[in-house]
Design a protein around this motif. Sequence first.
Motif, PDB file in Angstrom:
ATOM      1  N   ASP A 241      -3.804  -7.896 -20.115  1.00  0.00           N
ATOM      2  CA  ASP A 241      -3.705  -6.494 -19.710  1.00  0.00           C
ATOM      3  C   ASP A 241      -2.256  -6.110 -19.438  1.00  0.00           C
ATOM      4  O   ASP A 241      -1.811  -5.001 -19.775  1.00  0.00           O
ATOM      5  CB  ASP A 241      -4.545  -6.234 -18.459  1.00  0.00           C
ATOM      6  CG  ASP A 241      -6.033  -6.324 -18.721  1.00  0.00           C
ATOM      7  OD1 ASP A 241      -6.441  -6.122 -19.878  1.00  0.00           O
ATOM      8  OD2 ASP A 241      -6.787  -6.600 -17.773  1.00  0.00           O
ATOM      9  N   LEU A 245      -0.237  -3.171 -21.504  1.00  0.00           N
ATOM     10  CA  LEU A 245       0.332  -2.000 -20.828  1.00  0.00           C
ATOM     11  C   LEU A 245       1.849  -1.947 -21.004  1.00  0.00           C
ATOM     12  O   LEU A 245       2.431  -0.864 -21.142  1.00  0.00           O
ATOM     13  CB  LEU A 245      -0.029  -2.024 -19.338  1.00  0.00           C
ATOM     14  CG  LEU A 245      -1.436  -1.560 -18.981  1.00  0.00           C
ATOM     15  CD1 LEU A 245      -1.701  -1.750 -17.498  1.00  0.00           C
ATOM     16  CD2 LEU A 245      -1.652  -0.094 -19.363  1.00  0.00           C
ATOM     17  N   THR A 248       2.735  -0.213 -24.094  1.00  0.00           N
ATOM     18  CA  THR A 248       2.627   1.248 -24.057  1.00  0.00           C
ATOM     19  C   THR A 248       3.861   1.886 -23.430  1.00  0.00           C
ATOM     20  O   THR A 248       4.152   3.055 -23.663  1.00  0.00           O
ATOM     21  CB  THR A 248       1.383   1.712 -23.271  1.00  0.00           C
ATOM     22  OG1 THR A 248       1.593   1.514 -21.861  1.00  0.00           O
ATOM     23  CG2 THR A 248       0.135   0.962 -23.706  1.00  0.00           C
ATOM     24  N   LEU A 264       0.181   5.789 -13.998  1.00  0.00           N
ATOM     25  CA  LEU A 264      -0.788   5.452 -15.033  1.00  0.00           C
ATOM     26  C   LEU A 264      -1.378   6.746 -15.603  1.00  0.00           C
ATOM     27  O   LEU A 264      -1.795   7.630 -14.847  1.00  0.00           O
ATOM     28  CB  LEU A 264      -1.910   4.575 -14.472  1.00  0.00           C
ATOM     29  CG  LEU A 264      -1.565   3.106 -14.216  1.00  0.00           C
ATOM     30  CD1 LEU A 264      -2.771   2.374 -13.626  1.00  0.00           C
ATOM     31  CD2 LEU A 264      -1.098   2.408 -15.495  1.00  0.00           C
ATOM     32  N   SER A 317      -2.339   4.223 -20.234  1.00  0.00           N
ATOM     33  CA  SER A 317      -0.968   3.921 -20.625  1.00  0.00           C
ATOM     34  C   SER A 317      -0.049   4.138 -19.427  1.00  0.00           C
ATOM     35  O   SER A 317      -0.450   4.720 -18.413  1.00  0.00           O
ATOM     36  CB  SER A 317      -0.531   4.795 -21.801  1.00  0.00           C
ATOM     37  OG  SER A 317      -0.639   6.172 -21.472  1.00  0.00           O
TER      38      SER A 317
END
Length: 332
Positions: A241, A245, A248, A264, A317
Amino acid sequence: MELLTVSGISLVEQGSEVLRQISFSQRSGQKLAVAGESGTGKSTLLQIIAGLIQPSAGEVRVNGRRVRGPAETLVPGHAGVAYLSQKSELPHALRVGQVLRYANKRPEAEAQALYELCRIRHLAERRTDQLSGGEQQRVALARLLLGAPQLLLLDEPFAHLDRGHKRLLQAIIEELGARLAITCLLVSHDPPDTLAWADEILVLRQGRIVQQGPPAQIYQQPVDEYTAALFGEYNLVRGPDCQALIRTAGRPAAPQLLVRPEHLLLGPVGPGGVSGTVKTIRYFGSYYEVEVRLRETTVRARTSTSSLAPGEVVQVSVAAGGGWLLPLSADL
């Protein structure tokens, strides 16, 4: 010009190291705050600066003059330095006007302006034991200011105040520097109080300074999870994860990503993000907090919309400039 210089201050009590090699300086007019969880030595440091506790090593200087501790002087304290403790410590059962007259070293016009600033003119005929906690704190502050200090040390000034009295005292402290040319150093048990006030923040952990910088840097780029936790909610993401992220946000690979909920972004599933499932939505007045389950981690995001629903699949993202990469050694 440096008003306060703290050099290599350490304190050992009963074989335990309370403070370890603390060094920093404060310019005249600079608003400096000290943050840290309970037991980190914040109040002890302030009392050393005030000359009320003798350090084991190091020295404190105010305007170039060394502050002597109680082991070196009969009367603890230092000229030009005022210390406001968590308790007001006013004389019992005296009228407020009497307490202030005994302490006053200013011309009468200046004193009256100071009472106006501290919002206590209406309290002159009241006894100190008839005051609320917030009123006592403001009278105690005015009493110190009557001595015309250059440096005011504020030790958890909001600790026992309700919301209304806390906001009033915050407004008064905000005005002090501009109106009275007094430099303030503040310790708060609730570090978010310092973000909007301070020019610079020192973060203490286990008696050491672990980070020092302007509030935005402390909040957005904490050096570790401990510092992040002091100043608000956060997500710490590891594993797949984390890497997803990070991509992104256009960042290089790192073992951990620390990201505030407001950084976020949630949106429809598509390319360029990480998909997750909405677990819970909570309403906090000015925003909604949304818990989203990613592959291995549950994260919390903040949004102004209530259009999402539990069970919905969304894209997650990181906002441009949001998130902070941490090494594994930055764990709590």
